[in-house]
Structures are given as C-alpha cells and as structure tokens.
Design an enzyme around this catalytic site. Structure first.
Site, PDB file in Angstrom:
ATOM      1  N   LEU A  23      -0.592   0.261  -6.816  1.00 24.57           N
ATOM      2  CA  LEU A  23      -0.806  -1.155  -6.481  1.00 24.57           C
ATOM      3  C   LEU A  23      -1.791  -1.299  -5.320  1.00 24.57           C
ATOM      4  CD1 LEU A  23       2.902  -2.353  -6.700  1.00 24.57           C
ATOM      5  CD2 LEU A  23       1.087  -2.693  -8.377  1.00 24.57           C
ATOM      6  N   SER A  24      -2.246  -0.179  -4.792  1.00 20.36           N
ATOM      7  CA  SER A  24      -3.148  -0.237  -3.628  1.00 20.36           C
ATOM      8  C   SER A  24      -4.435  -1.001  -3.916  1.00 20.36           C
ATOM      9  CB  SER A  24      -3.459   1.175  -3.127  1.00 20.36           C
ATOM     10  OG  SER A  24      -2.277   1.760  -2.648  1.00 20.36           O
ATOM     11  N   THR A  70      -1.931   9.763  -2.970  1.00 21.36           N
ATOM     12  CA  THR A  70      -0.563   9.608  -3.428  1.00 21.36           C
ATOM     13  C   THR A  70      -0.203  10.863  -4.216  1.00 21.36           C
ATOM     14  OG1 THR A  70       0.968   8.120  -4.545  1.00 21.36           O
ATOM     15  CG2 THR A  70      -1.254   8.165  -5.452  1.00 21.36           C
ATOM     16  N   LYS A  74      -0.563  14.598  -1.309  1.00 24.09           N
ATOM     17  CA  LYS A  74      -0.383  14.340   0.129  1.00 24.09           C
ATOM     18  C   LYS A  74      -0.281  15.610   0.985  1.00 24.09           C
ATOM     19  CE  LYS A  74       1.879   9.839  -0.241  1.00 24.09           C
ATOM     20  NZ  LYS A  74       2.996   8.995   0.175  1.00 24.09           N
ATOM     21  N   ASP A 110       2.617   6.155   6.341  1.00 16.78           N
ATOM     22  CA  ASP A 110       3.915   5.888   5.708  1.00 16.78           C
ATOM     23  C   ASP A 110       5.025   5.722   6.758  1.00 16.78           C
ATOM     24  OD1 ASP A 110       3.115   5.927   3.032  1.00 16.78           O
ATOM     25  OD2 ASP A 110       3.362   8.089   2.855  1.00 16.78           O
ATOM     26  N   GLY A 134      17.541  12.399  -0.994  1.00 12.25           N
ATOM     27  CA  GLY A 134      16.314  12.950  -1.556  1.00 12.25           C
ATOM     28  C   GLY A 134      15.567  13.727  -0.488  1.00 12.25           C
ATOM     29  N   TYR A 233      10.566  -0.617  -4.900  1.00 11.00           N
ATOM     30  CA  TYR A 233      10.316  -2.072  -4.830  1.00 11.00           C
ATOM     31  C   TYR A 233      10.253  -2.712  -6.214  1.00 11.00           C
ATOM     32  CZ  TYR A 233       5.775   0.177  -5.030  1.00 11.00           C
ATOM     33  OH  TYR A 233       4.740   0.998  -5.362  1.00 11.00           O
ATOM     34  N   GLY A 254      11.510  -1.512  -0.611  1.00  9.72           N
ATOM     35  CA  GLY A 254      10.319  -0.757  -0.235  1.00  9.72           C
ATOM     36  C   GLY A 254       9.027  -1.543  -0.182  1.00  9.72           C
TER      37      GLY A 254
HETATM   38  P1  NAP Z   1       9.154  13.038  -4.723  1.00 15.27           P
HETATM   39  O1  NAP Z   1       8.341  13.807  -3.746  1.00 15.27           O
HETATM   40  O2  NAP Z   1       9.033  13.323  -6.180  1.00 15.27           O
HETATM   41  O3  NAP Z   1      10.706  13.217  -4.278  1.00 15.27           O
HETATM   42  C1  NAP Z   1      11.763  12.644  -5.006  1.00 15.27           C
HETATM   43  C2  NAP Z   1      13.082  13.190  -4.493  1.00 15.27           C
HETATM   44  O4  NAP Z   1      14.126  12.566  -5.252  1.00 15.27           O
HETATM   45  C3  NAP Z   1      13.249  14.703  -4.696  1.00 15.27           C
HETATM   46  O5  NAP Z   1      14.029  15.231  -3.658  1.00 15.27           O
HETATM   47  C4  NAP Z   1      14.017  14.747  -6.028  1.00 15.27           C
HETATM   48  O6  NAP Z   1      14.775  15.917  -6.211  1.00 15.27           O
HETATM   49  C5  NAP Z   1      14.951  13.580  -5.832  1.00 15.27           C
HETATM   50  N1  NAP Z   1      15.511  13.113  -7.081  1.00 15.27           N
HETATM   51  C6  NAP Z   1      14.849  12.656  -8.162  1.00 15.27           C
HETATM   52  N2  NAP Z   1      15.726  12.291  -9.122  1.00 15.27           N
HETATM   53  C7  NAP Z   1      16.958  12.542  -8.635  1.00 15.27           C
HETATM   54  C8  NAP Z   1      18.282  12.400  -9.150  1.00 15.27           C
HETATM   55  N3  NAP Z   1      18.491  11.895 -10.381  1.00 15.27           N
HETATM   56  N4  NAP Z   1      19.335  12.766  -8.378  1.00 15.27           N
HETATM   57  C9  NAP Z   1      19.127  13.255  -7.127  1.00 15.27           C
HETATM   58  N5  NAP Z   1      17.906  13.428  -6.579  1.00 15.27           N
HETATM   59  C10 NAP Z   1      16.837  13.074  -7.328  1.00 15.27           C
HETATM   60  O7  NAP Z   1       8.882  11.484  -4.589  1.00 15.27           O
HETATM   61  P2  NAP Z   1       8.564  10.670  -3.241  1.00 15.27           P
HETATM   62  O8  NAP Z   1       7.108  10.515  -3.075  1.00 15.27           O
HETATM   63  O9  NAP Z   1       9.349  11.278  -2.142  1.00 15.27           O
HETATM   64  O10 NAP Z   1       9.127   9.222  -3.636  1.00 15.27           O
HETATM   65  C11 NAP Z   1      10.513   8.977  -3.666  1.00 15.27           C
HETATM   66  C12 NAP Z   1      10.755   7.492  -3.953  1.00 15.27           C
HETATM   67  O11 NAP Z   1      10.231   6.703  -2.899  1.00 15.27           O
HETATM   68  C13 NAP Z   1      10.061   7.002  -5.229  1.00 15.27           C
HETATM   69  O12 NAP Z   1      10.913   6.074  -5.842  1.00 15.27           O
HETATM   70  C14 NAP Z   1       8.815   6.318  -4.716  1.00 15.27           C
HETATM   71  O13 NAP Z   1       8.363   5.300  -5.567  1.00 15.27           O
HETATM   72  C15 NAP Z   1       9.331   5.736  -3.408  1.00 15.27           C
HETATM   73  N6  NAP Z   1       8.250   5.533  -2.419  1.00 15.27           N
HETATM   74  C16 NAP Z   1       8.046   4.274  -1.965  1.00 15.27           C
HETATM   75  C17 NAP Z   1       7.065   4.064  -1.014  1.00 15.27           C
HETATM   76  C18 NAP Z   1       6.822   2.663  -0.504  1.00 15.27           C
HETATM   77  O14 NAP Z   1       5.778   2.400   0.098  1.00 15.27           O
HETATM   78  N7  NAP Z   1       7.758   1.759  -0.664  1.00 15.27           N
HETATM   79  C19 NAP Z   1       6.298   5.123  -0.514  1.00 15.27           C
HETATM   80  C20 NAP Z   1       6.554   6.409  -0.998  1.00 15.27           C
HETATM   81  C21 NAP Z   1       7.533   6.608  -1.972  1.00 15.27           C
HETATM   82  P3  NAP Z   1      14.174  17.154  -7.063  1.00 15.27           P
HETATM   83  O15 NAP Z   1      13.064  17.709  -6.225  1.00 15.27           O
HETATM   84  O16 NAP Z   1      15.329  18.056  -7.221  1.00 15.27           O
HETATM   85  O17 NAP Z   1      13.643  16.565  -8.348  1.00 15.27           O
END
Ligand code: NAP
Length: 289
Positions: A23-24, A70, A74, A110, A134, A233, A254
């Site tokens: 969405l950026s 993204t 990163k 972030d 997470g 979000y 978010g």
């Molecule tokens: P990521 O690096 O892929 O990390 C996701 C984490 O969630 C990992 O630890 C993963 O575990 C865990 N996970 C996934 N499915 C799971 C489940 N069913 N049960 C338990 N743990 C689970 O992703 P990320 O970049 O950190 O993003 C995480 C979330 O934050 C996403 O929804 C993203 O859209 C959101 N986000 C929002 C913003 C914002 O500006 N609002 C910014 C960044 C991220 P495994 O490694 O074991 O799969």
C-alpha cells in the site's frame, strides 16, 4: 506522483517479492501530489537472488533517491548498504534507504511507526510487561519499541523452538541490557494475567482468516488495564481486537504503524514535513474504510 513524469522526475519506490500487495505507493504518491513535488513512488518486484544487482543498479540511476524494503529483503539488504543507522543496526533490519551522494544509507522507521499510537496513551510503562506473539521480522522492531517504552520484561512466543532460540540470540547480541525471554507458543496462557501489553506480530487473523492468536476464553485472563495491539490492518478490526474491545480493553490495529512508518520514511527522504493526514486518507479510501 504530482502530475506528468518529466525528464527531471525523481524516483522513490518499494522493493519486495511479491510487492503487488504493498500500500506504500498509494500513500506516498498521495503525499507527493499534495506537496506538488516532481517525484514518483513505484513498486519494484525483486526476487531475493536479484537484490544485490538491484541495489547496485538503482545506485547507477541518479534519479533514484531512495526506497523502502519489505519481505523478504529487510535483513538481506544490510551488507549491501554503505551505512546503516544505529536503530536499524540494533534490530538487524532496514526498511528505508536514502541516497546521500553515491552512498546508500539505511534506517528503520518501523520502530517509530509502531510507537506512535502508544505515545498518546498515559501509561506507566515501567509496570507494563510485554508479550509479543511471533518472532519474525516485525517482532524485532516491536522488541526494540517495547525496550524504548521501558517495559520491564519482554516475553516473545514462537511455534518453532529453533527460530525462537535464534531470535533470542540475535536480539540479545544486538540490544543489550534488557530482559527478553522466549517461550513456546503453547505457554501463552501462563503469562496473560500479568501482562500490560500484548502484541500480535503473526499473520493470524489476516484478511479472511477469522482465527485469533489467543482464544476468547484466554483473553479473559488479561488484566483490565492491558493494551491489545495487532499489527494487522485488514480486516479492521481483526477478531483478536474485536474480543479485546468487547472486554473493554484498549485495542490498537496496525494501520497507524503503517502510516507513521511511511510518513517518517518520506520525511527522511525529502527532509521536510509531510502531509500525514493526506497519507492516512489515501489509505483509508483505498481500503474502503
Ligand atoms: P514474518 O517475518 O513472516 O513473521 C511472522 C511470524 O509469525 C513468524 O514468527 C511465524 O512463525 C509466525 N506465525 C505465522 N503463522 C503462525 C501461526 N499460525 N501460529 C503461530 N505463529 C505463526 O512476518 P512479519 O514481517 O514479522 O509480519 C508479521 C505480521 O505483522 C504480518 O501480519 C504483517 O502484515 C504485519 N506487519 C504489519 C506492519 C504494519 O505497518 N502495520 C508492519 C510489518 C508487519 P514461523 O516462522 O514458525 O512461520
């Protein structure tokens, strides 16, 4: 984009793979148009193996002034940059890069974006233990933010013991003097009664997934002053936040993190104030919210 693309137009963008969901471009181009600047912000779909070539190639194109990163870039971008700010170094992730002469300088917005909606609250953070669900990329920024708030202890939960152990090792070597514990996913309910803020940093509950990282029954264990923060979000609110709000808890999604990390990145590139309300409205309109 403020109008026509000219010979003088400067380029900003976002590198990711995939990047089509980002969405950026919506919020940055709305801000650029409002400021009447000769810039454009575009998506750059770059497979992970092409990242070094892309970073070098964009440096050769003088009109490219900077870019966001993204998933999955990163962390991998760090050794490809000329300079990395202390905040990005401390969490080991860069989401914003700016051209300074012939140098690429990386930073992380972030952490500040996540903190923005919390700054408005009147909280005694020293008495607010944090739970982060997470241990992926976003969780790193959240750990740094909880540390900045002054949370006395930070508990991180992951479903893969190897990944939680690695997360603990990386974070404790990068951020010193703080109390970080990692736990198996199955032990979340043990700490709910004593938590001050709980943050969902997983994709559980995203889009049409109506699951929650913590069950409705478990949510009753949270104290009345607890803050529930979901980095997701869409949908707005998630089921996790619906349950929190129904219990009368402070619930934050978010969207403000997304808007604020973007606004801080744009300020970093342009070195001038940016119209954050226009960025917010562009996103809300795009998401039909
Ligand atoms: P990521 O690096 O892929 O990390 C996701 C984490 O969630 C990992 O630890 C993963 O575990 C865990 N996970 C996934 N499915 C799971 C489940 N069913 N049960 C338990 N743990 C689970 O992703 P990320 O970049 O950190 O993003 C995480 C979330 O934050 C996403 O929804 C993203 O859209 C959101 N986000 C929002 C913003 C914002 O500006 N609002 C910014 C960044 C991220 P495994 O490694 O074991 O799969």
């Amino acid at each position: 984009m403020s109008g026509s693309i000219l010979g003088t137009t400067k380029i900003l963008g976002v590198m990711g793979f995939p990047v089509s969901h980002s969405l950026s471009p919506v919020m940055h181009n709305a801000a650029i148009a409002a400021l009447g600047l000769d810039y454009v912000y575009v998506p750059f779909p770059i497979p992970i193996e092409n990242l070094p070539a892309a970073i070098a190639g964009l440096k050769a194109i003088q009109s490219v002034q900077g870019f966001n990163l993204t998933i999955p870039h990163k962390v991998e971008v760090i050794p490809l940059l000329d300079e990395v700010t202390p905040i990005a170094q401390s969490i080991g992730a860069v989401n914003t890069v700016k051209r300074l002469g012939d140098q690429w300088v990386g930073t992380n917005t972030d952490v500040a974006g996540f903190l923005e909606p919390l700054k408005k609250l009147d909280c005694d953070w020293k008495n607010m233990p944090a739970m982060i669900l997470g241990c992926g990329g976003a969780a790193k920024a959240v750990v740094a933010a909880c540390l900045e708030l002054g949370c006395p202890i930070i508990h991180v939960f992951g479903r893969d013991p190897k990944k939680t152990k690695k997360f603990h090792g990386t974070m404790t070597s990068q951020l010193r003097d703080y109390n970080l514990r990692v736990h198996p996913w199955t032990s979340i309910h043990h700490l709910l009664e004593v938590t001050g803020i709980i943050i969902n940093a997983t994709p559980i509950g995203m889009s049409s997934d109506f699951n929650t990282p913590v069950t409705e029954d478990e949510m009753t264990l949270l104290p009345d002053h607890a803050i529930v923060y979901d980095l997701i979000y869409t949908p707005r609110p998630t089921r996790f936040l619906q349950i929190a709000a129904a219990r009368g808890l402070k619930a934050i999604d978010g969207l403000e993190m997304l808007i604020n990390q973007g606004a801080i990145a744009l300020e970093f590139w342009l070195e001038q104030p940016v119209p954050i309300e226009i960025m917010r409205q562009a996103l809300l309109q795009h998401l039909h919210l």
